[in-house]
Design an enzyme around this catalytic site. Structure first.
Site, PDB file in Angstrom:
ATOM      1  N   GLY A   1      21.924 -93.271 -69.876  1.00  0.00           N
ATOM      2  CA  GLY A   1      22.848 -92.162 -69.613  1.00  0.00           C
ATOM      3  C   GLY A   1      23.716 -92.491 -68.419  1.00  0.00           C
ATOM      4  O   GLY A   1      24.933 -92.520 -68.511  1.00  0.00           O
TER       5      GLY A   1
ATOM      6  N   ARG B   1       5.688 -88.462 -53.458  1.00  0.00           N
ATOM      7  CA  ARG B   1       4.537 -88.720 -54.315  1.00  0.00           C
ATOM      8  C   ARG B   1       4.944 -89.519 -55.550  1.00  0.00           C
ATOM      9  O   ARG B   1       5.934 -89.212 -56.206  1.00  0.00           O
ATOM     10  CB  ARG B   1       3.966 -87.393 -54.758  1.00  0.00           C
ATOM     11  CG  ARG B   1       2.769 -87.535 -55.659  1.00  0.00           C
ATOM     12  CD  ARG B   1       2.222 -86.175 -55.867  1.00  0.00           C
ATOM     13  NE  ARG B   1       0.905 -86.179 -56.455  1.00  0.00           N
ATOM     14  CZ  ARG B   1       0.132 -85.111 -56.403  1.00  0.00           C
ATOM     15  NH1 ARG B   1       0.543 -84.027 -55.783  1.00  0.00           N
ATOM     16  NH2 ARG B   1      -1.038 -85.124 -56.973  1.00  0.00           N
TER      17      ARG B   1
ATOM     18  N   LYS C   1       9.965 -86.912 -54.916  1.00  0.00           N
ATOM     19  CA  LYS C   1      11.384 -87.201 -54.690  1.00  0.00           C
ATOM     20  C   LYS C   1      11.869 -88.077 -55.846  1.00  0.00           C
ATOM     21  O   LYS C   1      11.071 -88.564 -56.631  1.00  0.00           O
ATOM     22  CB  LYS C   1      11.569 -87.956 -53.378  1.00  0.00           C
ATOM     23  CG  LYS C   1      11.154 -87.161 -52.153  1.00  0.00           C
ATOM     24  CD  LYS C   1      11.408 -87.946 -50.888  1.00  0.00           C
ATOM     25  CE  LYS C   1      11.023 -87.115 -49.679  1.00  0.00           C
ATOM     26  NZ  LYS C   1      11.234 -87.866 -48.425  1.00  0.00           N
ATOM     27  N   GLY C   2      13.161 -88.310 -55.899  1.00  0.00           N
ATOM     28  CA  GLY C   2      13.696 -89.107 -56.990  1.00  0.00           C
ATOM     29  C   GLY C   2      13.595 -90.596 -56.712  1.00  0.00           C
ATOM     30  O   GLY C   2      13.593 -91.037 -55.568  1.00  0.00           O
ATOM     31  N   VAL C   3      13.510 -91.380 -57.774  1.00  0.00           N
ATOM     32  CA  VAL C   3      13.433 -92.833 -57.623  1.00  0.00           C
ATOM     33  C   VAL C   3      14.496 -93.563 -58.453  1.00  0.00           C
ATOM     34  O   VAL C   3      14.597 -94.780 -58.377  1.00  0.00           O
ATOM     35  CB  VAL C   3      12.033 -93.362 -58.023  1.00  0.00           C
ATOM     36  CG1 VAL C   3      10.973 -92.806 -57.094  1.00  0.00           C
ATOM     37  CG2 VAL C   3      11.707 -93.031 -59.475  1.00  0.00           C
TER      38      VAL C   3
ATOM     39  N   GLU D   1      17.941 -93.653 -58.535  1.00  0.00           N
ATOM     40  CA  GLU D   1      19.204 -94.205 -58.038  1.00  0.00           C
ATOM     41  C   GLU D   1      19.088 -94.933 -56.706  1.00  0.00           C
ATOM     42  O   GLU D   1      19.958 -95.725 -56.345  1.00  0.00           O
ATOM     43  CB  GLU D   1      20.246 -93.072 -57.945  1.00  0.00           C
ATOM     44  CG  GLU D   1      20.672 -92.618 -59.325  1.00  0.00           C
ATOM     45  CD  GLU D   1      21.284 -91.223 -59.344  1.00  0.00           C
ATOM     46  OE1 GLU D   1      22.506 -91.123 -59.424  1.00  0.00           O
ATOM     47  OE2 GLU D   1      20.536 -90.231 -59.302  1.00  0.00           O
TER      48      GLU D   1
HETATM   49 MO1  MOS Z   1      23.145 -89.523 -62.738  1.00  0.00          MO
HETATM   50  S1  MOS Z   1      24.794 -90.433 -62.071  1.00  0.00           S
HETATM   51  O1  MOS Z   1      22.563 -88.606 -61.624  1.00  0.00           O
HETATM   52  O2  MOS Z   1      22.899 -89.363 -64.293  1.00  0.00           O
END
Ligand code: MOS
Length: 756
Positions: free
Chosen positions: A249, A640, A713-715, A717
């Site tokens: 995506g 985590r 948390k996000g991994v 990007e």
């Molecule tokens: Mo994204 S650029 O957060 O799909």
């Protein structure tokens, strides 16, 4: 979705905690055996094929289309043009909220960018539709295309990214620069990039009266449903979207795009199901891209090597008709402590398709400039670039002054450096060669990405056979969401993962929010966690209120759910299985619901980011300038870790994208025509296996209790940020040449002039 069976091998039985286990992707076997059904794999009976005709000019109007010639083709069924396409309930150029793209869906004969759809040919076969599109032989009234950042007057955009202010400052940057003992000013340029997902924006659309059924990839099913409901003037419940899997995506499937809407219009036009699949080159225009930027960074330091000022200015481009401006300067709000910080953005409007989110939008572009500039400053101070970063990294978020979890960043620097062997790095460039005589260089970059969370919902069920169900309208983009989310679901339901049926990928399930901004695991995960807690509470109520239950009267002491049983918390000898509780209550199942939303109090008291440090080695041929990234070590702290195998894989993906940003990707535009000259995977370079170095990702443990109850948390990007700069800095260290245009290509290394 009954046709999708996801399972874990017996080796994956967990007997306890599911979160934290390195499970393999549950849809992996389906994908590698070709059984995972992507949008274009659908083929309802009576289906026709639609092919877009797209503009070969970037600005002007379509003067003529030879519709008659296309319709004479024996297998062409219809040609949809602005003259005959079915009406929409809403102007596609209207934008009522920031999560909308203005669309080109044949509303008139204007051409606003190259590859804009100008007609749709619908035929019995793909070949006939393709041939029909050629037979249209359009002629145009062409106006000169405005391309390049200097072709038109610029302005300060009203907002950047999604509604961020274009200009922000804290402290007095000019005073900080004036007081500095060392200062640098450098300008960096980054190229336009295109998402290039393996799966194009495909759609199979079928109408049944007022009801619309579509198969199409989407990173946000409810958002897409709402957008289409507005355009077609029908209620969202009448729109069923299936999007179980995405072949990538990267942001380009976050919002509904024009070609997808054209597929739906085509189906309406002919009254039959229609499939429309973009060809690779048709993705270079109507479905978003990362815009080019020119960034000027000014930095000052005092005689102790402490930053006195950071000024980060970005000039970037949007389309002539829509509002996305890459927020590249904002990275300087986050990474380095400085008493004075000013960020600013300047926009131009060009005859290009509208830019859109693309993997770390703003952070990727901005960090490559900032990390290069920080390196240049370290050099000016005669300091090791890692030591300079350790001297200046932010302990609290510099722009807001709010605390954040930067302690983990120091550990990322330390563990990454140790593993990489950074201590052996000579300060001066051009000091290292390998056995083959190639120049070797080492560079470092700091990584960061905000910890975002959106609103989402999930529904949980416990059934009287003791198994559970978790459902929400999410998709698996390839990152492994359906594995990580099922792990959260299993723990939330007190079951092993093989006892939970995980249903997803369809818009008739609860709204899982958008899978973007690296916020999906937190968003969907918290909704799942809360839905699990809700259904367990209902089960507990049934048991605790029933005199026949060993849990009767547990009251405030409560119960704990584990292994398909509820245990009395203060006396684990008293327990009862889910099946027993439901059987006694005479219920087939019990249902719970959960939502996720970020905590406003935590948001106003804390800044929330993931952190990391990336170390890169490159080798450069001293004669030819050929560059290869050979080794990357990244250390990341992102709260985590739900599944270390998948998280490591996300970091690898991000780091490879960082290499790609630094060394490979660039859309080349012909300034005469405004057309992208390399809209294909042969000439638009992305890393292939031979370009991917040895990769290592270190997972630094971090407990951030403020981001959300699960500490996620996000991994997705963060791996891009830091890496692109680290590679650029390694190229400098190998060669002594500072290239400030990205991607860094060999011509820029061997070019004798200083204008690089
Ligand atoms: Mo994204 S650029 O957060 O799909």
């Amino acid at each position: 979705m009954s046709e999708i069976a996801l399972s874990q091998a017996p080796a994956h039985l967990r007997h306890g905690s599911n979160m934290g286990q390195p499970l393999t992707r549950r849809e992996g076997v389906l994908k590698v055996t070709g059984r995972a059904r992507f949008a274009a794999d659908n083929h309802p009976s009576g289906m026709l094929y639609a092919v877009l005709a797209v503009s070969s000019i970037a600005r002007g109007r379509v003067a003529f289309l030879d519709v008659a010639a296309a319709k004479r083709h024996p297998r062409v069924v219809e040609v949809m043009t602005p003259a005959n396409r079915p009406p929409l309930a809403q102007d596609p150029d209207m934008r009522t909220n920031p999560f909308m793209f203005r669309l080109d869906v044949l509303q008139n004969d204007r051409v606003r960018y190259a590859n804009q759809p100008i007609a749709v040919v619908i035929a019995e076969t793909l070949e006939a539709a393709t041939e029909g599109a050629v037979l249209l032989s359009p002629s145009y009234e062409t106006e000169p295309a405005r391309v390049g950042l200097d072709s038109v007057e610029s302005f300060v955009p009203p907002g950047i990214g999604i509604g961020n202010p274009a200009e922000v400052q804290r402290g007095n940057v000019e005073a900080g620069l004036a007081a500095a003992s060392q200062r640098i000013e450098a300008t960096y340029e980054t190229s336009a990039q295109y998402h290039n997902a393996m799966e194009p924006h495909a759609i199979v659309a079928a109408w049944d009266g007022e009801k619309l059924s579509i198969d199409t990839p989407s990173q946000g099913l409810a958002l897409a449903q709402g957008r289409l409901a507005g355009l077609f003037g029908i209620s969202p419940e009448n729109i069923h979207i299936r999007s179980p899997f995405l072949g990538g995506g990267f942001g380009s499937k976050g919002l509904m795009t024009g070609p997808q809407v054209l597929g739906i219009l085509a189906a309406k036009f002919v009254g039959r199901p229609v499939k429309l699949v973009l060809r690779r080159e048709q993705m270079y225009g109507p479905v978003g891209h990362r815009p080019l930027t020119r960034q000027t960074v000014r930095i000052g330091v005092d005689s102790d090597g402490a930053l006195t000022a950071i000024a980060h200015h970005t000039k970037t481009a949007s389309s002539t008709f829509d509002e996305f401006f890459e927020p590249a300067s904002d990275i300087s709000h986050t990474l380095y402590a400085s008493p004075a910080i000013a960020t600013s953005h300047e926009g131009v409007r060009l005859d290009i398709g509208t830019p859109m989110f693309m993997r770390a939008p703003g952070e990727a572009t901005g960090s490559v400039a900032l990390e290069s500039a920080i390196d240049e400053m370290a050099l000016a101070c005669g300091m090791d670039p890692l030591a300079f970063r350790l001297r200046n990294y932010a302990e609290t978020e510099p722009i807001s002054g709010k605390p954040f979890s930067s302690k983990a960043l120091r550990e990322c620097y330390a563990r990454g450096a140790e593993r990489f062997g950074w201590a052996r790095r000579p300060l001066a460039p051009r000091q290292m060669r390998d056995g083959a005589g190639l120049l070797v260089g080492w560079g470092v970059g700091t990584a960061t990405f905000p910890a975002l969370m959106f609103q989402g919902q999930a529904r949980a069920v416990i059934r009287n056979d003791g198994t559970g169900v978790m459902e929400l309208g999410a998709q698996d983009m390839g990152q492994g969401a359906w594995t990580a989310l099922a792990q959260i679901a299993a723990d939330g339901l007190g079951l092993d993962i093989h006892e939970v049926e995980f249903r997803s990928g369809s818009s008739d399930l609860p709204d899982a929010g958008i899978a973007g901004g690296s916020g999906h695991t937190a968003t969907a995960g918290m909704a799942i966690h809360n839905a699990g807690a809700d259904v367990i509470a209902k089960l507990a109520d049934l048991a605790m209120g029933d005199q026949r239950s060993p849990l009767f009267g547990a009251g405030n002491a409560g119960v704990v759910a584990r292994g398909g049983r509820l245990f009395r918390r203060d006396d684990e000898g008293r327990s009862e299985s889910y099946a027993e509780i439901l059987a006694r209550a005479g219920l087939a199942e019990v249902e719970g619901r959960g939502k996720s939303a970020s905590d406003p109090a935590a948001q106003s008291n804390f800044a929330m980011h993931a952190h990391g440090a990336v170390f890169a080695e490159v080798k450069v041929d001293p004669e030819l300038g050929q560059i290869r990234a050979t080794r990357l070590v990244g250390a990341f702290a992102a709260g985590r870790i739900i599944n270390p195998r998948l998280v490591r894989s996300q970091y690898y993906g991000g780091m490879i994208w960082g290499v790609s940003f630094a060394l490979h990707e660039r859309a080349v535009m012909d300034p005469r025509s405004g057309r992208t000259m390399n809209p294909n995977l042969g000439e638009y370079h992305v890393p292939v296996n031979a370009d991917v170095p040895s990769l290592e990702a270190i997972l630094v443990e971090e407990n951030d209790p403020h981001v959300n109850a699960l500490g996620i948390k996000g991994v997705g990007e963060i791996g891009i940020t830091g890496t692109a700069g680290a590679v650029a800095n390694a190229v400098w260290h190998a060669t002594g040449v500072r290239v400030r245009k990205f991607p860094i290509t060999l011509d820029r290394l061997i070019e004798p002039s200083p204008a690089r």
